[in-house]
Motif scaffolding. Structure first.
Motif, short mmCIF file in Angstrom:
data_model
loop_
_atom_site.label_atom_id
_atom_site.label_comp_id
_atom_site.label_asym_id
_atom_site.label_seq_id
_atom_site.Cartn_x
_atom_site.Cartn_y
_atom_site.Cartn_z
N MET A 1 0.75 -1.42 -0.01
CA MET A 1 -0.27 0.02 -0.06
C MET A 1 0.93 1.32 -0.18
N ILE A 2 0.58 2.19 -0.65
CA ILE A 2 1.26 3.53 -0.64
C ILE A 2 0.16 4.72 -0.22
N VAL A 3 0.40 5.29 1.17
CA VAL A 3 -0.52 6.27 1.60
C VAL A 3 0.21 7.51 1.90
N THR A 4 -0.52 8.66 2.11
CA THR A 4 -0.02 9.62 2.86
C THR A 4 -0.32 10.00 3.99
N THR A 5 -1.43 9.32 4.44
CA THR A 5 -1.96 9.62 5.88
C THR A 5 -2.04 8.19 6.51
N LEU A 6 -1.89 8.02 7.81
CA LEU A 6 -2.29 6.62 8.48
C LEU A 6 -3.77 6.68 8.89
N GLN A 7 -4.55 6.02 8.04
CA GLN A 7 -6.01 6.10 8.34
C GLN A 7 -6.33 4.69 9.11
N GLU A 8 -5.89 3.67 8.69
CA GLU A 8 -6.03 2.51 9.15
C GLU A 8 -4.95 1.54 9.08
N GLN A 9 -5.03 0.49 9.86
CA GLN A 9 -3.93 -0.46 9.72
C GLN A 9 -4.04 -1.75 8.72
N ASP B 1 -2.95 -4.92 6.43
CA ASP B 1 -2.14 -6.27 6.45
C ASP B 1 -0.77 -6.00 5.60
N GLU B 2 -0.95 -5.42 4.73
CA GLU B 2 0.14 -5.18 3.60
C GLU B 2 1.17 -4.54 4.11
N GLU B 3 2.04 -4.50 3.57
CA GLU B 3 3.38 -3.54 3.75
C GLU B 3 2.92 -2.37 3.24
N THR B 4 3.26 -1.40 4.16
CA THR B 4 2.77 0.01 3.68
C THR B 4 3.85 0.92 3.59
N LEU B 5 3.73 1.87 2.93
CA LEU B 5 4.79 2.80 2.49
C LEU B 5 4.20 4.31 2.88
N TYR B 6 4.55 4.79 3.79
CA TYR B 6 4.11 6.50 3.71
C TYR B 6 5.05 7.15 2.94
N VAL B 7 4.12 8.11 2.23
CA VAL B 7 4.95 9.10 1.46
C VAL B 7 4.25 10.32 1.54
N SER B 8 4.94 11.49 1.10
CA SER B 8 4.40 12.66 1.09
C SER B 8 3.42 13.07 0.24
N SER B 9 2.79 14.26 0.22
CA SER B 9 1.69 14.38 -0.61
C SER B 9 2.41 14.80 -1.95
N ASN B 10 3.53 15.27 -1.88
CA ASN B 10 4.55 15.48 -3.35
C ASN B 10 4.86 14.41 -4.05
N GLY C 1 -1.76 1.45 -4.66
CA GLY C 1 -1.14 -0.02 -4.44
C GLY C 1 -0.29 -0.30 -5.39
N VAL C 2 0.50 -1.35 -5.04
CA VAL C 2 1.27 -2.03 -5.78
C VAL C 2 0.86 -3.45 -5.92
N CYS C 3 0.44 -4.00 -7.25
CA CYS C 3 -0.20 -5.31 -7.30
C CYS C 3 0.92 -6.04 -8.18
N GLN C 4 0.63 -7.56 -8.24
CA GLN C 4 1.20 -8.44 -8.89
C GLN C 4 0.21 -8.65 -10.24
N LYS C 5 1.20 -8.88 -11.60
CA LYS C 5 0.30 -8.77 -12.44
C LYS C 5 -0.12 -10.21 -12.62
N GLN C 6 -1.13 -10.59 -13.16
CA GLN C 6 -2.00 -11.98 -13.07
C GLN C 6 -1.03 -12.58 -14.29
N ASN C 7 -1.46 -14.08 -14.52
CA ASN C 7 -1.03 -15.03 -15.35
C ASN C 7 -1.87 -14.73 -16.42
N HIS C 8 -1.33 -14.68 -17.85
CA HIS C 8 -2.40 -14.31 -18.70
C HIS C 8 -1.84 -15.44 -19.96
#
Lengths: 239, 239
Positions: free
Chosen positions: B47-55, B57-66, B82-89
């Motif tokens: 997860m990539i978020v700018t504010t801590l709103q909830e906990q 389960d995934e690894e979470t990256l806090y970043v500035s608005s910029n 979010g960062v996701c894994q590509k599916q199998n196509h």
């Protein structure tokens, strides 16, 4: 050939990229061969080109590629644009049999596509609420693929529009997710109108109460269809 | 909180805006609450978020608005990505009853909308030709509204796909403007596949010859419907 962005005519044309000036001047820009060709059948006041390919009846402005790049809305513009007069969108409900009403639809691609589809299904009029996306937004125009020039479009308060439609014995259908009936139970009526609602919120509650019937398209897995898709299916169903 | 665009993790994430790196890393970015919520039900690595709103389960990256503004594809981003894994196509035609084939469809909004609509109509698989727009283009993902995570999508040579479909007794319909039959003469089949063609050129001639039937939707005034609209009407008709 105009090569300067400081040229007064170009500066005036650049302003048409903003709704405020489109409204003031009652003019709008279009771009690309297909749209210009469609516009010329109806009303195209001025051509803007980078190369002299053919003789146009309209006043023609020759500009450099650099100027065209700035006037254009796209990254790799075709060498042709046009300036057109805005149509009359007075709040008059036309006599007809098929109407599409847009309640605060915001996505330009959706609005453009719905205009194109409504024309294809022989709709008499599109009635847009006053708070839809601007009809002359470049993405709306592009998505209409020229249908804009052929379709009668009026802009007015939808509540008033429904009153007028009812006076003309037009049955008004709202598309809704809740408290609605399966579209398959309905048969074609002689005179019908459908309302497409805002992408996030659907149709306004008060507008929905003015509808004769609320319908939904039976689907699974997801909550809703894209509004242009849903409208097209409704138009096809009652075609 | 990461505030620098020179941070190695951010530089790595920025690369995912390019197809080349998405292919290499087998990862892609999504943005906004709705898509992230849908992704988390399936596979969201980070997860990539700018504010801590909830906990999370995934690894979470806090970043500035910029930093978020730079990572985002939109002008006014929501504070979550979010960062996701590509599916199998892999080029495997699934056992099923309903298939949508995309032949060189280029517009990301069209592809995304078709995935969303196919899911809504219970389609078993979407088969994309290898030269469609990238499935992981941000506009495709946005238009799917999350349907991407639920739909089985394979990428393969369409000619081969049709051969496989025929072996499974699936009737293959091409949508075409010429030498085609009115869709209304056709009834629902137990196993069906539809091909949607390139926006400008339609379905490839050789692919069209492999079809069991060519159909068109009767329209007036304009030459064709938008490909996502046409496909949706076909899916609805044979629903």
């Amino acid at each position: 050939m105009i090569t300067s962005l400081n040229n007064e005519t170009i500066k005036e044309l650049m302003k048409l990229k903003q709704k405020k000036y489109r409204d003031e001047r009652q003019l709008f820009l279009i771009e690309g061969y297909h749209l210009v060709e469609e516009a010329r059948k109806h009303k195209c006041l001025k051509m803007i080109v980078t190369t002299l390919q053919e003789q146009f009846d309209e006043e023609t402005l020759y500009v450099s590629s650099n100027v065209m790049n700035k006037l254009s809305f796209t990254k790799t513009p075709q060498p042709i644009m046009g300036v057109c007069q805005k149509q009359n969108h007075n709040a008059i409900v036309k006599e007809g049999k098929r109407y599409l009403l847009l309640d605060r639809v915001q996505d330009p691609g959706n609005v453009g596509t719905m205009i194109r589809t409504a024309l294809a299904f022989g709709y008499d009029q599109i009635i847009m609420s006053l708070d839809c996306v601007d009809l002359y937004n470049d993405k709306v125009i592009r998505s209409t693929q020229g249908a804009l020039f052929q379709m009668n479009i009026c802009m007015m308060d939808l509540s008033l529009a429904i009153e007028k439609l009812h006076l003309q014995d037009v049955k008004v259908y709202g598309t809704a997710l809740y408290k609605a009936k399966d579209i398959n139970v309905f048969e074609k009526q002689e005179k019908m109108a459908f309302i497409a609602g805002n992408e996030g919120q659907g149709i306004d509650k008060d507008i929905l109460e003015q509808c004769d019937e609320c319908i939904y398209i039976p689907i699974q897995s997801i909550e809703s269809l894209n509004v242009a898709i849903a409208s097209s299916i409704v138009m096809y169903h009652f075609h």
